[in-house]
Design a protein around this motif. Structure first.
Motif: not given
Length: 602
Positions: A368-383
């Motif tokens: 509840x204190x560190x929800x994913x953002x667009x950078x997070x999703x993009x980094x996973x997609x890059x992986x």
């Protein structure tokens, strides 16, 4: 820093400031509305004006500022006032107010922000934004030049205070600002300069200059305001990224800070979330440096990158454990912490690292204190996009992009017209969609060229509808051409892929916001190699592309290598035969500078 060297630097900066100060001495009161009869009001107004100039130096408003001119004007105003003060003192006259350390720090901050803007390819200004400031004597052209300007002013402050010629002592903010300038400039020697500056702070605050010849203010008490704090070390760690030496030094600093804090509880040196984030970032940047060619040259480097990601993950887990035990928000991981660990995994290019990245995304959704953002999703997609050998890769990237679009749609509906802070947004951007195109390119799908083109068209449609973050970049266009080059379908599909590649090239020329780079031409030549049978047609088209690259000044070694691979020997001889030795080997060192004049890093 020896005293002779300090004196030489002080003399040099004085000479270079003379013209700027002379101009400003006559007009600074007209530029800044100041009450010269009120010390506090006058100095406050003066410093506020310098603050305004320093903010303009970041050039993040879209106004295309002349950041060098802004910083030069701030410096000229400061030294113009300082010259008035010096002249008054020399003639035994009173002057209503004098610059203070805040004044100097504002000017240092102006140059630091200018260095950052220039490093991020902003701040060159336009004729309309160019300020009336004579900067011809400053010799500031690059980010490193701007940072060096800040260093020179700080050296002048140091020398003047040590010798007692000025009562203004640089404080910790002065040093931290210059450290930030050095770090943001991204210069080749930024690690050495930053490390040396912090060591100088430590020496001065420990009274290291006391008792030396000519030194008036050299005691530890005189320099207590310049004692290094956690911001100092966080900024230093930021400048140490990229190399193994820098990574090792970052870990040493973290260990030192944790030890000192545990021993004496000094809040000024308490490691915080940013400290951990910078060390985690150092792990990621080190792996990036190992794969700067776009791939790891050997298995050992890839395994080292995976191990670095695991170490970054261990530091994250340590933060989570400490936060769970103490509820101390200073060490609570944030979205940047977890995203940077994911990014470290994303650079590895293995299925196990992509799975680890996905695992962290799942964990973030529960935080509840560190929800994913667009950078997070993009980094996973890059992986996942970097693991083409895994049949799950393309499908998982598609799922992630779809999830981002769906979640963003719901967030916008819940916001009811209010803007969503970018740091909390999950809306896909150009990098996200470019990652999807790369996943298509590396897939085995024979329609990959057409699918990549569909994503590109979607991005352009989104941009036309007002979503500037989705606007295609040159990396997007290059990724589509790469997808075309990798098409292994039927003859008709390969013909279609070739048409798409050159249509995309035409679109690049029509897009005023992007410029072709060596990768553009290299990928087009690669298309001729894989999509056109060997013979005259391939030679003719490859030669035309290569000659266009030469004309554009973008024919670097990578483009020459693609041409050598695509064309036959006779065709290569006609355009680049002078590069071949008697054994038919290309001497890449002999590529004419005119051929690669606009190729960055060539």
């Amino acid at each position: 820093m020896t005293r002779d060297r300090s004196a030489e630097a002080s003399t040099q900066i004085r000479e270079r400031q003379e013209e700027l100060a002379h101009t400003s001495q006559e007009n600074w009161q007209h530029v800044v509305a100041i009450d010269t009869t009120n010390y506090r009001r006058g100095l406050t107004d003066f410093n506020n004006h310098l603050t305004t100039l320093s903010k303009r130096c970041l050039d993040d408003s879209g106004d295309q500022e002349d950041v060098i001119g802004c910083a030069a004007l701030a410096e000229g105003l400061l030294y113009g006032l300082q010259r008035l003060v010096d002249d008054a003192d020399a003639n035994g006259k009173d002057i209503e107010f004098r610059p203070d350390v805040i004044s100097y720090n504002n000017v240092l901050n102006a140059w630091a922000k200018a260095a950052q803007a220039l490093a991020e390819d902003r701040g060159r200004g336009t004729p309309d934004s160019t300020l009336d400031a004579d900067i011809s004597e400053l010799n500031v052209y690059t980010p490193s030049d701007a940072a060096a300007r800040a260093e020179m002013i700080l050296q002048d402050m140091e020398t003047s205070y040590l010798r007692g010629t000025k009562p203004i002592a640089p404080d910790v903010t002065s040093y931290n600002t210059v450290l930030d300038a050095i770090s943001k400039s991204r210069g080749k020697d930024c690690m050495e300069k930053a490390d040396a500056l912090v060591k100088r702070m430590v020496r001065l605050s420990n009274g290291g200059e006391e008792g030396k010849e000519g030194v008036v203010n050299g005691s530890a008490d005189d320099w207590s305001g310049a004692t290094a704090d956690i911001i100092t070390y966080n900024t230093l760690i930021e400048s140490l990224a990229h190399t193994q030496e820098g990574l090792d030094r970052s870990l040493q600093i973290l260990e030192m800070l944790e030890k000192k804090y545990s021993e004496n509880g000094d809040e000024r040196l308490k490691p915080n979330t940013r400290t951990a984030n910078q060390v985690i970032n150092a792990y990621s940047k080190h792996s990036m440096e190992k794969s700067k060619k776009g791939y790891f040259e050997n298995k050992e480097d890839r395994e080292e990158a995976f191990n670095n990601a695991e170490k970054a993950r261990a530091l994250l887990e340590k933060m989570k454990k400490r936060y769970n035990e103490t509820a101390d928000k200073d060490v609570r991981p944030d979205a940047a912490t977890v995203t940077t660990v994911i990014d470290a995994y994303a650079r590895v290019g293995l299925s196990k690292s992509a799975a680890k990245a996905d695992e962290l995304l799942m964990e973030m959704k529960k935080m509840n204190y560190a929800p994913p953002n667009f950078r997070t999703y993009t980094a996973v997609a890059t992986a996942w996009a970097k693991t083409p050998g895994d049949n799950r890769s393309l499908g998982r990237v598609q799922e992630l992009v779809k999830e981002m679009e769906d979640v963003n749609e719901q967030m916008e509906a819940d916001a009811k017209g209010k803007s969503i802070p970018r740091a909390k947004s999950v809306k896909p951007n150009a990098r996200t969609y470019t990652t999807l195109i790369s996943a298509w390119a590396k897939s085995k799908d024979p329609t990959k060229a057409m699918q990549a083109l569909k994503v590109l068209k979607k991005m352009r449609s989104l941009a036309d509808g007002g979503d500037e973050d989705a606007k295609p970049t040159i990396y997007t266009y290059n990724a589509v051409i790469d997808a075309c080059a990798r098409c292994q379908g039927l003859g008709e599909q390969q013909v279609e892929a070739l048409k798409i590649a050159f249509a995309v090239n035409k679109a690049i020329k029509a897009d005023s916001d992007v410029k072709a780079n060596p990768t553009t031409f290299g990928n087009l030549i690669k298309c001729t190699k894989y999509l056109i049978p060997q013979g005259d047609e391939r030679n003719t088209i490859a030669t035309a592309v290569f000659e266009s690259a030469i004309k554009a000044g973008l024919a670097n070694s990578a483009v020459v290598r693609e041409m050598l691979s695509a064309a036959d020997r006779d065709a290569f001889d006609k355009v680049a035969g002078d590069l071949l030795d008697t054994f038919g080997h290309v001497s890449y060192a002999d590529i004419p500078s005119a051929w690669k004049r606009n190729a960055s890093g060539s």
